[in-house]
Design an enzyme around this catalytic site. Sequence first.
Site, PDB file in Angstrom:
ATOM      1  N   LYS A   1      -7.857   6.937   9.453  1.00  0.00           N
ATOM      2  CA  LYS A   1      -9.330   6.908   9.490  1.00  0.00           C
ATOM      3  C   LYS A   1      -9.828   7.256  10.880  1.00  0.00           C
ATOM      4  CE  LYS A   1     -10.319   3.440   6.044  1.00  0.00           C
ATOM      5  NZ  LYS A   1     -10.928   2.164   5.712  1.00  0.00           N
TER       6      LYS A   1
ATOM      7  N   VAL B   1     -11.082   3.641   0.873  1.00  0.00           N
ATOM      8  CA  VAL B   1     -10.456   4.481  -0.147  1.00  0.00           C
ATOM      9  C   VAL B   1      -9.516   3.664  -1.031  1.00  0.00           C
ATOM     10  CG1 VAL B   1     -10.652   6.732   0.998  1.00  0.00           C
ATOM     11  CG2 VAL B   1      -8.780   5.211   1.618  1.00  0.00           C
TER      12      VAL B   1
ATOM     13  N   ASP C   1      -5.487  -0.319  -2.462  1.00  0.00           N
ATOM     14  CA  ASP C   1      -6.161  -1.230  -3.391  1.00  0.00           C
ATOM     15  C   ASP C   1      -7.547  -1.645  -2.911  1.00  0.00           C
ATOM     16  OD1 ASP C   1      -5.147  -2.841  -1.179  1.00  0.00           O
ATOM     17  OD2 ASP C   1      -5.802  -4.559  -2.386  1.00  0.00           O
TER      18      ASP C   1
ATOM     19  N   GLY D   1       0.772  -1.243   0.000  1.00  0.00           N
ATOM     20  CA  GLY D   1       0.000   0.000   0.000  1.00  0.00           C
ATOM     21  C   GLY D   1       0.803   1.293   0.000  1.00  0.00           C
TER      22      GLY D   1
ATOM     23  N   ASP E   1       0.333   3.287   4.256  1.00  0.00           N
ATOM     24  CA  ASP E   1      -0.637   4.072   3.515  1.00  0.00           C
ATOM     25  C   ASP E   1      -1.731   4.605   4.437  1.00  0.00           C
ATOM     26  OD1 ASP E   1      -1.598   1.513   4.017  1.00  0.00           O
ATOM     27  OD2 ASP E   1      -2.243   1.102   1.972  1.00  0.00           O
TER      28      ASP E   1
ATOM     29  N   ARG F   1      -4.537   0.379  -7.421  1.00  0.00           N
ATOM     30  CA  ARG F   1      -3.386   1.008  -6.761  1.00  0.00           C
ATOM     31  C   ARG F   1      -2.780   2.093  -7.658  1.00  0.00           C
ATOM     32  NH1 ARG F   1      -1.955  -2.181  -2.341  1.00  0.00           N
ATOM     33  NH2 ARG F   1      -2.241  -4.414  -2.588  1.00  0.00           N
TER      34      ARG F   1
ATOM     35  N   ASP G   1      -5.928   2.200  10.156  1.00  0.00           N
ATOM     36  CA  ASP G   1      -7.349   1.860  10.221  1.00  0.00           C
ATOM     37  C   ASP G   1      -7.620   1.242  11.595  1.00  0.00           C
ATOM     38  OD1 ASP G   1      -9.964   1.350   9.434  1.00  0.00           O
ATOM     39  OD2 ASP G   1      -9.455  -0.486   8.390  1.00  0.00           O
TER      40      ASP G   1
HETATM   41  P1  IMP Z   1      -5.208  -1.863   9.968  1.00  0.00           P
HETATM   42  O1  IMP Z   1      -4.306  -3.020  10.293  1.00  0.00           O
HETATM   43  O2  IMP Z   1      -6.669  -2.214  10.158  1.00  0.00           O
HETATM   44  O3  IMP Z   1      -4.836  -0.563  10.621  1.00  0.00           O
HETATM   45  O4  IMP Z   1      -5.157  -1.663   8.415  1.00  0.00           O
HETATM   46  C1  IMP Z   1      -4.080  -1.214   7.796  1.00  0.00           C
HETATM   47  C2  IMP Z   1      -3.967  -1.833   6.420  1.00  0.00           C
HETATM   48  O5  IMP Z   1      -5.227  -2.206   5.860  1.00  0.00           O
HETATM   49  C3  IMP Z   1      -3.414  -0.772   5.552  1.00  0.00           C
HETATM   50  O6  IMP Z   1      -2.012  -0.948   5.477  1.00  0.00           O
HETATM   51  C4  IMP Z   1      -4.092  -1.008   4.234  1.00  0.00           C
HETATM   52  O7  IMP Z   1      -3.297  -1.854   3.449  1.00  0.00           O
HETATM   53  C5  IMP Z   1      -5.372  -1.709   4.549  1.00  0.00           C
HETATM   54  N1  IMP Z   1      -6.519  -0.770   4.514  1.00  0.00           N
HETATM   55  C6  IMP Z   1      -7.220  -0.278   5.550  1.00  0.00           C
HETATM   56  N2  IMP Z   1      -8.180   0.562   5.153  1.00  0.00           N
HETATM   57  C7  IMP Z   1      -8.084   0.621   3.797  1.00  0.00           C
HETATM   58  C8  IMP Z   1      -8.789   1.357   2.793  1.00  0.00           C
HETATM   59  O8  IMP Z   1      -9.720   2.141   3.043  1.00  0.00           O
HETATM   60  N3  IMP Z   1      -8.387   1.136   1.514  1.00  0.00           N
HETATM   61  C9  IMP Z   1      -7.370   0.304   1.174  1.00  0.00           C
HETATM   62  N4  IMP Z   1      -6.664  -0.375   2.092  1.00  0.00           N
HETATM   63  C10 IMP Z   1      -7.021  -0.233   3.393  1.00  0.00           C
HETATM   64 MG    MG Z   2      -1.122  -1.764   3.801  1.00  0.00          MG
END
Ligand code: IMP
Ligand code: MG
Length: 175
Positions: A129, A151, A157, A43, A98, A163, A101
């Site tokens: 987010k 997004v 992606d 990402g 990227d 991407r 979340d």
């Molecule tokens: P987390 O582990 O839930 O914080 O998510 C982080 C990873 O999930 C990021 O590195 C992204 O690759 C993917 N991700 C989370 N939200 C999105 C989004 O809205 N679009 C695309 N990839 C996302």
């Molecule tokens: Mg990622």
Amino acid sequence: MTRPPGQDYISSARIRRRVRELGCSIRKFYKNRPLTIVALLKGSVFFVVDLLRHLEPSTEVEFWTVSSYQGTRSTGRLQGLHACRGNFRGRDVLLIDDILDSGLTLAYTRDHAKKLGARQVEICVLLSKKRKRVRAVTARWVGFHIADRYVIGYGLDMDQRYRALPSIRALPSGV
Ligand code: IMP
Ligand code: MG
């Protein structure tokens, strides 16, 4: 070319301006300290390359490929960490991703970088987010705080597609 899904959210001009600001701030923060950038793939691929143009030429770079997502949902587990390496002893590490979340990806990779001997681990994300995190993670640098929308573009992606879009688009809520 078929139209990509979603609506315009962050233009490539805004991204470019913000990445330059982040780069200047990071460069000042680390001044004369040896820095290793760890970019989380796939990402952060555009973000890290654009950011690196603004950092000290002596900055070292590692790429870690990890993933937690399937489609537009987090699986809650992080795959690929066992293969992530780096010679971090006594060095400052800056994790680049990227988007922040749930916080799982950055919490696991931050802990892993510390285990590998990093002196200090900071985090820089292009997007954060506004939502409740599963794991507490603080990013010292955030490009844009965004709503809890899915997004795509500029490295982000949807099932490995989109991407390559130069700007960021948001899918309708609830996707
Ligand atoms: P987390 O582990 O839930 O914080 O998510 C982080 C990873 O999930 C990021 O590195 C992204 O690759 C993917 N991700 C989370 N939200 C999105 C989004 O809205 N679009 C695309 N990839 C996302
Ligand atoms: Mg990622």
